[in-house]
Design an enzyme around this catalytic site. Sequence first.
Site: not given
Ligand SMILES: Cc1cc2nc3c(=O)[nH]c(=O)nc-3n(C[C@H](O)[C@H](O)[C@H](O)COP(=O)(O)O)c2cc1C
Length: 332
Positions: A22, A103
């Site tokens: 997001m 989420c």
């Molecule tokens: C700013 C932000 C917004 C996110 N928005 C969503 C979202 O809209 N839908 C979703 O499934 N996950 C959302 N996530 C989670 C990410 O898709 C992901 O699962 C999570 O950050 C773990 O991955 P990473 O460690 O590579 O960041 C969001 C994460 C962040 C940091």
Amino acid sequence: MGGGCSGVCMALIGPIHVAPMMEVTDRWFRQVHRLWAPGVVQWTEMVVGHAVLHGDRHRVIGFDPSEHPVVVQLGGDDPAVLAQAARIVEDAGYDEINLNVGCPSSRVRAGAFGAILMRRPDRVARVVEAMRSAVSIPVHVKHRIGVDELDAYEDMLRFVDTVASAGCDTFYVHARKAWLQGLSPKENRTVPPLRHDEVHRLKAERPHLTIVTNGGITTDDAVDAHLAEVDGVMIGRAAADDPWWMASLSQRILRMPGPATRLDAIEVVRPVIARAVAEGRPPHAVTRHLVHLFANQPGTRRWRRALSEHRHDPDGGLDAAVAELHAAMEAA
Ligand SMILES: Cc1cc2nc3c(=O)[nH]c(=O)nc-3n(C[C@H](O)[C@H](O)[C@H](O)COP(=O)(O)O)c2cc1C
């Protein structure tokens, strides 16, 4: 890659994904990353089903054809609403549809969807079934390994098996549980420990399913290690914090080169800025996604500062930032 997934892998849109985020993975982010990392799959921010039905379609689900392959992520728990939303996003041209079951934010919890749906696998199965019968593009789920006390491997397996029985064959798994009380969404992305081994085990025990793992993946070694166990990796914060790394993965793993250098990468985004401006958006709607292009490189601080200070320039601060970068390099 993805031991034992012959046949099923073919159905996968790609083995490397930028996670939906997001206020990050908006259409300008996706257009910029498409140019830099041509083989990597881009995802939208989560869009609530009702917003697809009743919102301003261009604002809510509009995208540029250059973004393909692009997955739209929907949020909600009402099978009828989501089936209708699925039909609309398919007509809009999206390649695949994902349902958010991960989420943990209170706003989403109040709507009784997102991670709380891990407690209701039957409901998720009904939603998936309704969406699948409404469209012909793939429909899949992104979920956590668990929520609250429902966090044993067997609980996740029951969830996956139930949803798979509704015809879902692809699962994107954020490899940490979510606490629905007591932790903020941000803490829910850092505090619960990563348990990628359980995602690997899921692939080993359900080899006919396509399994993509997500969470804390930040290095080439980690990408390679996961791709030896599962069908794909999904990268979130590291993609935003070091976009050039995604470009290098597109080149190294997918053999799809983008711009040869970071300086070339700046030039290729100028048409994206022009598109944004033509749509009435400020140029920094695009250049804000360039802030970390020089992460860990000499001059990165001056680059970042110039982009911020000159963001209202007609080019979103690009020329000023490039000048700062060259000055920093000469000074070094
Ligand atoms: C700013 C932000 C917004 C996110 N928005 C969503 C979202 O809209 N839908 C979703 O499934 N996950 C959302 N996530 C989670 C990410 O898709 C992901 O699962 C999570 O950050 C773990 O991955 P990473 O460690 O590579 O960041 C969001 C994460 C962040 C940091």
